[in-house]
Design a protein around this motif. Structure first.
Motif, PDB file in Angstrom:
ATOM      1  N   GLN A  89      43.029  46.295  43.577  1.00  0.00           N
ATOM      2  CA  GLN A  89      41.779  46.824  43.070  1.00  0.00           C
ATOM      3  C   GLN A  89      41.744  46.658  41.483  1.00  0.00           C
ATOM      4  N   LEU A  90      42.797  46.954  40.914  1.00  0.00           N
ATOM      5  CA  LEU A  90      42.793  47.039  39.479  1.00  0.00           C
ATOM      6  C   LEU A  90      42.951  45.578  38.784  1.00  0.00           C
ATOM      7  N   ASP A  91      42.991  44.718  39.526  1.00  0.00           N
ATOM      8  CA  ASP A  91      43.020  43.231  39.011  1.00  0.00           C
ATOM      9  C   ASP A  91      41.840  42.773  38.380  1.00  0.00           C
ATOM     10  N   PRO A  92      41.768  42.241  37.040  1.00  0.00           N
ATOM     11  CA  PRO A  92      40.251  41.624  36.759  1.00  0.00           C
ATOM     12  C   PRO A  92      39.802  40.880  37.516  1.00  0.00           C
ATOM     13  N   ARG A  93      40.349  39.854  38.311  1.00  0.00           N
ATOM     14  CA  ARG A  93      40.121  38.897  39.165  1.00  0.00           C
ATOM     15  C   ARG A  93      39.517  39.547  40.377  1.00  0.00           C
ATOM     16  N   SER A  94      39.897  40.647  40.762  1.00  0.00           N
ATOM     17  CA  SER A  94      39.082  41.207  41.914  1.00  0.00           C
ATOM     18  C   SER A  94      37.838  41.799  41.674  1.00  0.00           C
ATOM     19  N   ILE A  95      37.810  42.425  40.307  1.00  0.00           N
ATOM     20  CA  ILE A  95      36.470  42.983  39.806  1.00  0.00           C
ATOM     21  C   ILE A  95      35.624  41.863  39.648  1.00  0.00           C
ATOM     22  N   LEU A  96      35.895  40.649  39.215  1.00  0.00           N
ATOM     23  CA  LEU A  96      34.968  39.779  38.833  1.00  0.00           C
ATOM     24  C   LEU A  96      34.513  39.129  40.188  1.00  0.00           C
ATOM     25  N   LYS A  97      35.332  39.253  41.481  1.00  0.00           N
ATOM     26  CA  LYS A  97      35.015  38.789  42.877  1.00  0.00           C
ATOM     27  C   LYS A  97      33.875  39.713  43.409  1.00  0.00           C
ATOM     28  N   ARG A  98      33.771  41.025  42.919  1.00  0.00           N
ATOM     29  CA  ARG A  98      32.903  41.909  43.505  1.00  0.00           C
ATOM     30  C   ARG A  98      31.555  41.894  42.602  1.00  0.00           C
ATOM     31  N   GLY A  99      31.416  40.555  41.958  1.00  0.00           N
ATOM     32  CA  GLY A  99      30.038  40.569  41.304  1.00  0.00           C
ATOM     33  C   GLY A  99      29.915  40.871  40.163  1.00  0.00           C
ATOM     34  N   TYR A 100      31.070  41.428  39.171  1.00  0.00           N
ATOM     35  CA  TYR A 100      30.957  41.669  37.871  1.00  0.00           C
ATOM     36  C   TYR A 100      31.184  40.548  37.132  1.00  0.00           C
ATOM     37  N   SER A 101      30.857  40.567  35.837  1.00  0.00           N
ATOM     38  CA  SER A 101      31.206  39.453  35.000  1.00  0.00           C
ATOM     39  C   SER A 101      31.624  40.083  33.723  1.00  0.00           C
ATOM     40  N   ARG A 102      32.253  39.283  32.645  1.00  0.00           N
ATOM     41  CA  ARG A 102      32.834  39.533  31.411  1.00  0.00           C
ATOM     42  C   ARG A 102      32.191  38.704  30.371  1.00  0.00           C
ATOM     43  N   THR A 103      31.742  39.406  29.524  1.00  0.00           N
ATOM     44  CA  THR A 103      31.197  38.648  28.340  1.00  0.00           C
ATOM     45  C   THR A 103      31.830  38.838  26.936  1.00  0.00           C
ATOM     46  N   GLU A 104      32.274  37.582  26.216  1.00  0.00           N
ATOM     47  CA  GLU A 104      32.849  37.788  24.848  1.00  0.00           C
ATOM     48  C   GLU A 104      32.346  36.728  23.972  1.00  0.00           C
ATOM     49  N   ILE A 105      32.675  37.071  22.708  1.00  0.00           N
ATOM     50  CA  ILE A 105      32.346  36.100  21.639  1.00  0.00           C
ATOM     51  C   ILE A 105      33.625  35.526  20.972  1.00  0.00           C
ATOM     52  N   ASN A 106      33.998  34.568  21.220  1.00  0.00           N
ATOM     53  CA  ASN A 106      35.051  33.750  20.500  1.00  0.00           C
ATOM     54  C   ASN A 106      36.400  34.711  21.019  1.00  0.00           C
ATOM     55  N   GLY A 107      36.455  35.093  22.272  1.00  0.00           N
ATOM     56  CA  GLY A 107      37.449  35.532  22.973  1.00  0.00           C
ATOM     57  C   GLY A 107      37.516  37.258  22.631  1.00  0.00           C
ATOM     58  N   VAL A 108      36.582  37.775  22.041  1.00  0.00           N
ATOM     59  CA  VAL A 108      36.617  39.237  21.749  1.00  0.00           C
ATOM     60  C   VAL A 108      35.531  40.090  22.701  1.00  0.00           C
ATOM     61  N   PRO A 109      35.633  40.883  23.284  1.00  0.00           N
ATOM     62  CA  PRO A 109      34.729  41.418  24.150  1.00  0.00           C
ATOM     63  C   PRO A 109      33.486  42.152  23.388  1.00  0.00           C
ATOM     64  N   VAL A 110      32.307  41.672  23.893  1.00  0.00           N
ATOM     65  CA  VAL A 110      31.013  41.951  23.248  1.00  0.00           C
ATOM     66  C   VAL A 110      31.003  43.599  22.874  1.00  0.00           C
ATOM     67  N   ASP A 111      31.570  44.543  23.752  1.00  0.00           N
ATOM     68  CA  ASP A 111      31.696  45.826  23.542  1.00  0.00           C
ATOM     69  C   ASP A 111      32.264  46.264  22.029  1.00  0.00           C
ATOM     70  N   ASN A 112      33.168  45.491  21.618  1.00  0.00           N
ATOM     71  CA  ASN A 112      34.080  45.791  20.480  1.00  0.00           C
ATOM     72  C   ASN A 112      33.362  45.016  19.177  1.00  0.00           C
ATOM     73  N   LEU A 113      32.303  44.420  19.622  1.00  0.00           N
ATOM     74  CA  LEU A 113      31.607  43.772  18.143  1.00  0.00           C
ATOM     75  C   LEU A 113      30.215  44.061  17.904  1.00  0.00           C
ATOM     76  N   PRO A 114      29.942  44.069  16.676  1.00  0.00           N
ATOM     77  CA  PRO A 114      28.439  44.191  16.266  1.00  0.00           C
ATOM     78  C   PRO A 114      27.794  42.904  16.497  1.00  0.00           C
ATOM     79  N   LEU A 115      26.752  43.271  17.335  1.00  0.00           N
ATOM     80  CA  LEU A 115      25.809  41.742  17.904  1.00  0.00           C
ATOM     81  C   LEU A 115      24.791  41.456  17.030  1.00  0.00           C
ATOM     82  N   GLU A 116      24.638  40.168  16.963  1.00  0.00           N
ATOM     83  CA  GLU A 116      23.235  39.716  16.278  1.00  0.00           C
ATOM     84  C   GLU A 116      22.508  38.789  16.972  1.00  0.00           C
ATOM     85  N   VAL A 117      21.202  38.640  16.971  1.00  0.00           N
ATOM     86  CA  VAL A 117      20.307  37.613  17.471  1.00  0.00           C
ATOM     87  C   VAL A 117      20.683  36.215  17.078  1.00  0.00           C
TER      88      VAL A 117
END
Length: 437
Positions: free
Chosen positions: A385-413
């Protein structure tokens, strides 16, 4: 107005008066202080007269290089030591007055026999005082352990005698283990007596915590006058009254200092002290071996005596057995049957008990195996259940900018995003940003 003369004229009058009124030379007794030899080979010092520690008089002394070489060589040949500060000498001096440098005593000769005689006189006075105070044999009354296993050493860490001592102790062929701790001290010179006394005080403060059993003072050989520090009363008293046995090895066989006289055990050299300590181990082993041999022989004699008694008892029992054999056969056969029956009953009981224990053990092992398998299944399920691939199979997705999760970055248009699902990688561009925080 008063008539006057110049300083140089006054000094010249003093010089002339001294030259006409004084003898060419005088023999004087004084202590050398601030003795030093300059680069040109001249010796400079002060000759001091003292009463105890109080200076009564002093005069500047010189020993010019030519005279110094001859006098110093002769003095060393007779006494075995160099001229140095703190030495009391009988010197032949010529008093001179220099208009610029003032009054001085130019040494023409030094009598080495006086220094040796003065040393002998002071030494005997110290021995007499220690004898009167009952200190000469006081440390010898201390009980020396049968085997010395922990010792404190007073020596200079750079002394060859100390190195020889430690090497002999640590590398002995019998493999005896002896704990030793060095308490460094000056072993010659004016400060040696106070330095050794201070080392004894440090040992006294630490002896109980370290389990120290004896003190060893070692130095190695030296000139007679170099050993003067070991003839001083204060050091001798400290050794005599010390609470542990003191062993000395501070000179060659021809030297015997007062420190040697008041010590518990005096030996010739540091290596002789080491051999003395090691010999206590060997003697202890020999005594044990002798006691063991005596015990073994006593036991063998006792065994032989008991063997004789047993043989006599055996013969008497054998004779008795023969007489009782005929009447006892039936009883023995009956006893044999009962014994066999009892043994069979006991064996069956033990067999039943073992069978029961085996079943219980198998049941417990099976239960443990089942519980462990269930726990392992639950752990695997939790990890899945903790495997990231299992989480993705349940309909979730992961978004990154140059390999870094967007939650850890300042975002710009206008920034390009990589979005990962369980099957696809999606690229997109930010058109607008809304803050929900």
């Amino acid at each position: 107005m008063h008539s006057s003369i110049s300083i140089s004229e006054l000094n010249q009058l003093i010089k002339s008066a001294l030259e006409t009124q004084l003898e060419p030379t005088y023999w004087v007794v004084g202590e050398l202080t601030d003795f030093r030899v300059a680069g040109a080979g001249h010796a400079y010092f002060e000759l001091v007269e003292k009463a105890g520690n109080t200076v009564l008089a002093k005069i500047r002394g010189n020993l010019w290089s030519f005279a110094y070489r001859e006098i110093a060589e002769r003095f060393q040949s007779a006494t075995g030591t160099h001229l140095k500060t703190g030495m009391k000498v009988l010197a032949q001096v010529a008093v001179s007055f220099h208009p610029l440098y003032g009054l001085s005593a130019n040494v023409k000769d030094i009598d080495p026999s006086f220094s040796l005689g003065e040393r002998a006189r002071l030494r005997q006075e110290t021995i007499d005082r220690l004898t009167q105070e009952g200190l000469l044999t006081l440390n010898a009354s201390q009980t020396l352990p049968e085997v010395l296993q922990k010792i404190a050493i007073i020596s200079s860490p750079t002394a060859a005698g100390y190195g020889d001592f430690v090497q002999q102790i640590d590398r002995n062929s019998s493999g005896f283990k002896i704990y030793h701790k060095l308490y460094p001290a000056a072993m010659q010179g004016n400060d040696a007596s106070a330095s050794i006394t201070e080392a004894l005080k440090r040992i006294g403060a630490q002896k109980n915590s370290l389990g120290i059993e004896a003190v060893v003072i070692i130095r190695g050989g030296g000139a007679q006058l170099d050993l003067d520090c070991f003839d001083q009363y204060d050091l001798a008293r400290e050794i005599a009254t010390f609470s542990l046995p003191v062993l000395t090895g501070i000179g060659h066989e021809r030297d015997e200092t007062i420190a040697d006289l008041v010590a518990h055990t005096r030996l010739k050299t540091p290596t002789a002290v080491a051999e003395f300590i090691l010999s206590s181990f060997r003697e202890f082993e020999d005594n044990l071996r002798i006691q063991w041999t005596r015990l073994e022989r006593m036991i063998q004699g006792q065994l032989r005596q008991e063997q004789t008694l047993l043989e006599g008892q055996f013969q008497r029992l054998k004779s008795l057995g023969l007489r009782l054999n005929s009447s006892s056969t039936d009883k023995l056969q009956s006893l044999e049957k009962r014994l066999k029956s009892t043994m069979r009953s006991n064996l069956e009981s033990q067999k039943s008990t073992l069978t029961h224990l085996e079943k219980n053990l198998q049941k417990s092992a099976l239960g443990l195996q089942q519980r462990s398998a269930l726990q392992l299944t639950q752990i695997k399920k939790s990890l899945s259940q903790l495997d990231p691939r299992s989480i993705l199979k349940r309909g979730y997705s992961r978004t990154e900018i140059n390999g870094v999760p967007v939650d850890n970055l300042p975002l710009e248009v206008g920034q390009e995003l990589d979005t990962y699902t369980s099957k696809n990688k999606i690229k997109s561009i930010i058109k607008s940003i809304e803050n929900h925080g």
